[in-house]
Design an enzyme around this catalytic site. Structure first.
Site, PDB file in Angstrom:
ATOM      1  N   GLY A 285       0.830  -1.199   0.000  1.00  0.00           N
ATOM      2  CA  GLY A 285       0.000   0.000   0.000  1.00  0.00           C
ATOM      3  C   GLY A 285       0.864   1.248   0.000  1.00  0.00           C
ATOM      4  CD  GLU A 286       3.889   2.779   3.213  1.00  0.00           C
ATOM      5  OE1 GLU A 286       4.852   3.201   2.551  1.00  0.00           O
ATOM      6  OE2 GLU A 286       4.016   2.284   4.339  1.00  0.00           O
ATOM      7  N   GLY A 287       0.701   3.638  -1.800  1.00  0.00           N
ATOM      8  CA  GLY A 287       0.975   4.106  -3.161  1.00  0.00           C
ATOM      9  C   GLY A 287       2.325   3.642  -3.684  1.00  0.00           C
TER      10      GLY A 287
END
Lengths: 320, 320
Positions: A285-287
């Site tokens: 996640g987190e981009g």
């Protein structure tokens, strides 16, 4: 999409000192940028990773390997530059903004009640529009939220059919017992909210989280402002899938940044018609996966913009 | 490989503010770097793309879409900074050297005679050792040579069994008639040299090209000097495949940078036991796919080196 800009990009590509098609998806991606930025000379001068952080009431069901307090701790880690996404953005000169969505007030546990009321879901969707402020030219929404793979899996099960186990994965690393709780929580939610799940906006409100609502807004704002979007992983695509269910055109400006190791993300991307640029077994996640894809897109752009042409370099074309 | 350095890398990785394994291959790649650089804190401060350019007598058989003169023209294009590999290396601060291998004197047409004599093959292999001079810490051999996918396909057919059509692709974009000539040339060569093709070094000499010999030397020199190697595409892997046929350990320090759209490159990588980092439909050569992989490896390193730990960032670990 701007067909004229795509044609201009193709015409330039044909003159570059390489065999036609030899850069594969690096060529496609320039056409995609031109189509959605609506310019013959696309640019990625101000890309942004916009990370949305939220907390989820369903964490009370024991669905995550980490406590809910980690969401706020990771937001602080983003702020002080210690997370993976900080290193990736720094390495590739990509802008990073973190949006904290009322962490102290988690959504309701969706095994008991809708996660959000109408007003909150709508306001959070609208808040997502801020992502495009400041004149960005490429957007990658990202997320952080303990429990949010449970919310994403519930959304996929509601959109595409259950049971939960078809869509879930281990998220941050839940064990077998935790995974069983995760599946049970989602199946309970599907039973509770069942009558309302034919409407994607009801799915968002009942099973979603604030980060998912905000990312739907961010993706929509980008669509309206000629900003192409790079999709990250499993949770980001829940926002894209809800928009896609409303109307497929709503995510036409999105490219698949990477395919996650989490759950059935590859299946979701296929349903969205997105072929991922990267497949690196990531599930953070987190981009993070989308940020790596942005670096790739920028490199593609450097080739397209700065390579010599057959004529300028004095290189012979095809013999026959 | 240095097991102690790998253990040190794993111990640090376990402390970083992310779920274990969440960075997927970005984690594996750090272990690989540590194993082959033989240090607990691996670095990619001086990576090099070494492009070897050579001409091939078999071009006389009409196997390529471009004339042989393009090899020298592209070398000039590398020198003046106009090729794709220049843009990729510039974008990611990767060193680039171009080695010109007697372009004015192509190897012999291998449908008629061995491409090289013993002395020339050996000398060119040895010349490849220069790649590691100047203290590099990561090497990606690359190549340019009109006709060299024909040579690479002949090598694969000799190593792994024919007919030619099982291994060939369209190279720079040969048409159906040209592809038929390419297959016929390789099948003729397999018939002519058949009795000698059980020895990988005879395959190199008879069916190879100078760039393939030099890349074998470069990969070997790297192996002996603790320099990990990133494999590029279809032609580079012919050098790796010959070394692998001599002894699999000779390419143990190599990682698959990308899988090419050319011919049966995916099959070759599988035989070498290398899972490619990237799959972007590229088929350009020049080390271009490997250079993109180097950027990825560097980003992985930035995460490993600069991320906060659970302790330093005050992030809670797993709940259970």
């Amino acid at each position: 999409p701007d067909a004229q800009s795509v044609a201009a990009v193709r015409a330039r590509d044909a003159q570059l000192t390489k065999p036609p098609g030899a850069l594969g998806r690096l060529e496609d991606i320039i056409e995609w940028l031109a189509a959605w930025q609506g310019v013959a000379e696309p640019a990625v001068a101000r890309p942004l990773v916009a990370v949305y952080a939220a907390n989820h009431g369903v964490v009370a069901q024991g669905v995550s390997a980490f406590p809910a307090s980690v969401t706020a701790q990771m937001v602080e880690n983003f702020r002080t530059g210690g997370a993976a996404i900080n290193q990736i953005c720094k390495a590739h000169d990509i802008g990073l903004k973190v949006y904290e969505l009322a962490l102290e007030r988690p959504t309701k546990d969706f095994t008991q009640a809708p996660a959000m009321d109408e007003r909150e879901a709508a306001a959070t969707f609208a808040y997502g529009f801020e992502a495009i402020e400041g004149g960005i030219d490429l957007l990658a929404p990202g997320e952080m939220g303990i429990g949010n793979t449970t919310s994403a899996a519930a959304i996929y099960a509601a959109l595409y059919g259950g049971p939960a186990a078809r869509w879930t994965g281990r998220g941050t690393g839940v064990d077998d017992v935790g995974l069983a709780r995760k599946n049970a929580a989602i199946d309970a939610a599907l039973a509770l909210h069942g009558p309302y799940l034919s409407d994607p906006l009801e799915i968002l409100r009942r099973l979603g989280g604030r980060e998912i609502a905000a990312m739907m807004g961010a993706i929509t704002a980008a669509r309206l402002n000629h900003v192409p979007v790079v999709l990250d992983g499993y949770v980001v695509c829940a926002a894209a899938a809800l928009l896609h269910a409303l109307t497929p055109d709503a995510v036409a400006h999105c490219v698949g940044g990477h395919v996650s190791a989490e759950g059935a993300h590859g299946d979701v991307l296929a349903r969205l018609g997105k072929k991922p640029l990267l497949d690196l077994g990531m599930r953070l996640g987190e981009g993070s996966g989308a940020a790596l894809a942005i670096s790739l897109i920028r490199t593609a752009l450097a080739c397209h913009r700065d390579m010599a042409t057959f004529e300028s370099a004095g290189v012979s074309g095809k013999a026959r």
